[in-house]
Design an enzyme around this catalytic site. Structure first.
Site, PDB file in Angstrom:
ATOM      1  N   ASP A 203      36.894  44.065  50.941  1.00 42.82           N
ATOM      2  CA  ASP A 203      38.335  44.295  50.780  1.00 42.82           C
ATOM      3  C   ASP A 203      38.810  45.364  51.748  1.00 42.82           C
ATOM      4  O   ASP A 203      38.888  46.552  51.420  1.00 42.82           O
ATOM      5  CB  ASP A 203      38.714  44.634  49.327  1.00 42.82           C
ATOM      6  CG  ASP A 203      38.759  43.391  48.442  1.00 42.82           C
ATOM      7  OD1 ASP A 203      38.511  42.274  48.965  1.00 42.82           O
ATOM      8  OD2 ASP A 203      39.041  43.524  47.240  1.00 42.82           O
ATOM      9  N   HIS A 329      37.792  42.878  36.252  1.00 43.33           N
ATOM     10  CA  HIS A 329      36.832  41.982  36.892  1.00 43.33           C
ATOM     11  C   HIS A 329      35.525  41.852  36.103  1.00 43.33           C
ATOM     12  O   HIS A 329      34.473  41.591  36.674  1.00 43.33           O
ATOM     13  CB  HIS A 329      36.533  42.437  38.320  1.00 43.33           C
ATOM     14  CG  HIS A 329      37.766  42.529  39.160  1.00 43.33           C
ATOM     15  ND1 HIS A 329      38.601  41.469  39.360  1.00 43.33           N
ATOM     16  CD2 HIS A 329      38.302  43.572  39.840  1.00 43.33           C
ATOM     17  CE1 HIS A 329      39.617  41.843  40.129  1.00 43.33           C
ATOM     18  NE2 HIS A 329      39.462  43.112  40.424  1.00 43.33           N
TER      19      HIS A 329
END
Ligand code: NAG
Ligand code: FE2
Length: 465
Positions: A203, A329
């Protein structure tokens, strides 16, 4: 050809991509799914106010982007990465397509004693066309040495330092970086710490389909990434896959080329490299990892080549964490863990560093869900400062393996002192100051009974068809 490219690039990016934005919203993309699952996790979860991309608004007005002082042949977004033993890859972008992919370099400022020729690439994505992306490999280079270099035969001089060939080795670690003012504080703190290299477990830009945001990210990180190797692996935000339109990872693969060929991998999405006495494996959470996958076969072959006498430290990075007690998550890394954890355990991995969850967490050595002195130390460090904010809500009671967890932005530093001792610290961005908050000595598994015990098991796994 060049005129067409120039015309396409000058379209206001948001307006030009509006028809596709709707499509993106309708598409089940992992980034939308991730954001949603963060938001529905519970009533007492308070997300801090979002911070925008530093330059997102400016990019709505493309005529304001032109800087009279810089020429279209000047290097932009310069960054370096390791490219096999004693080699470094220099990557930069030019608007001008006629700039050659050459780098002049030497160990004295302004005096270039060597020249390397490289390759270039470019990509199109929806209505965006990238500039010319240059990749040039330099070397063989001396260890622990400052080199001065110039890209494309002109423009400003840059400098980088090569990593040492022996301990001590200092690694800066940061995940889920983004490009907000939180990111800027994190980068400032990393700049203040002496480091030989930066590791990023996925990311990067949070461009999220808006390709010009990859360019602003490249500019934001250049002051650091042009001076020390940045070794990255992909996160879900690198995918940018749009069914029927875009296959995914175009921007990431074009701009952040890592030494996968040098490490025998067929994909930029997973690779390994060695630095000083550490073997570092960058795995891909967003490509196949099951036992029949190319990645799994490559990992087995890579592990079989490791000599712990030469590289006593074995470190793995990947994006979606396997040991995470944050509600964000939760469980997303489970299937990869089921597939690969036995292999990594048999190979005596010292540390597994992940991102994805926007918080910091450190686990004791653990394997198969239980504390295990021969397992890996797991760290989640997805707290670089991206626009989505922090993940504050944790599962309780805290699992036995979780030692430290905190939802703050920050970065980590791993100082490997010798073959057995490393010092890990995590630095929180506290009112813009870096504050050393977590601090632990980690001993490598090399030289412990663990390696004796399970070498037969490893051989069995590695030899399996
Ligand atoms: C490694 O460094 C630690 C910490 O300074 C020290 O205690 C230890 O003796 C060193 N080990 C070796 C093998 O040099
Ligand atoms: Fe992520």
């Amino acid at each position: 050809m060049e005129t067409r490219v120039a015309a396409r690039r000058s379209l206001p990016p948001l307006v030009a991509q509006l028809p596709f934005l709707l499509l993106i919203l309708l598409t089940v993309s992992s980034c939308a799914a991730a954001a949603t699952s963060d938001l529905v996790i519970g009533e007492d979860y308070v997300r801090p106010p979002a911070r925008r991309h530093r330059k997102a608004l400016l990019s709505l007005f493309p005529w304001r982007k032109k800087k009279a002082s810089s020429s279209s042949s000047d290097p932009q977004q310069v960054h370096i990465s390791l490219a096999g033993e004693k080699h470094v890859r220099v990557t930069w972008i030019t608007d001008d397509n006629s700039v050659p992919s050459v780098v002049d370099y030497g160990i004295k400022a302004g005096t270039y004693t060597s020249t390397s020729q490289g390759e270039s690439t470019s990509y199109s994505y929806l209505l965006y066309s990238s500039g010319k992306i240059h990749h040039v490999v330099l070397g063989p280079l001396e260890d622990n040495t400052v080199y001065y270099y110039r890209c494309g035969g002109q423009g400003p001089e840059f400098q980088f330092k090569t990593p040492p060939s022996q301990f001590p080795l200092s690694l800066a670690v940061v995940g889920d970086l983004g490009q907000t003012s939180w990111t800027t504080s994190t980068l400032n703190h990393i700049k203040q710490c002496e480091h030989d290299m930066l590791l990023l477990p996925g990311d990067l830009s949070y461009a999220d389909y808006m390709q010009h945001l990859w360019d602003s990210f490249g500019k934001l990180v250049e002051p650091l990434a042009s001076t020390r190797p940045w070794m990255v692996t992909e996160g879900n935000h690198e995918k940018e896959h749009i069914p029927f339109f875009e296959s995914g990872f175009q921007s990431y693969n074009a701009r952040w080329k890592m030494p996968y060929e040098e490490s025998g991998s067929a994909s930029n999405l997973y690779y390994s490299f060695e630095v000083a006495g550490a073997h570092i494996i960058m795995l891909g959470s967003y490509t196949d990892y099951d036992e029949n996958s190319d990645q799994y076969a490559w990992l087995k072959a890579d592990l079989a080549k490791i000599d712990r006498k030469r590289t006593p430290w074995l470190i793995v990075l990947l994006h979606a964490p396997w040991y995470n007690s944050n509600w964000a998550h939760q469980g997303e890394g489970d299937s990869m863990m089921t597939a690969m954890e036995p292999l990594l355990y048999a190979a005596h991995v010292d540390m597994i560093i992940a991102g994805h969850v926007h918080a910091y967490e450190r686990a004791e050595r653990v394997y198969n869900g239980r504390l295990d002195p021969c397992g890996a130390v797991h760290i989640t460090i997805g707290d670089g400062g991206n626009r989505e904010g922090l993940a504050r809500r944790y599962r309780n009671p805290k699992p036995a393996w979780s030692v430290f967890r905190e939802a703050s932005f920050g970065h980590g530093e791993l100082k490997i002192l010798n073959s057995t001792h490393a010092h890990w610290t995590w630095h929180r961005n506290d009112d813009e100051e870096p504050v050393r908050t977590d601090d632990v000595w980690i001993n490598s598994l090399a030289g412990t009974g663990c390696i004796q015990d399970s070498s037969r098991e490893l051989r069995k796994i590695l030899m399996a068809p």
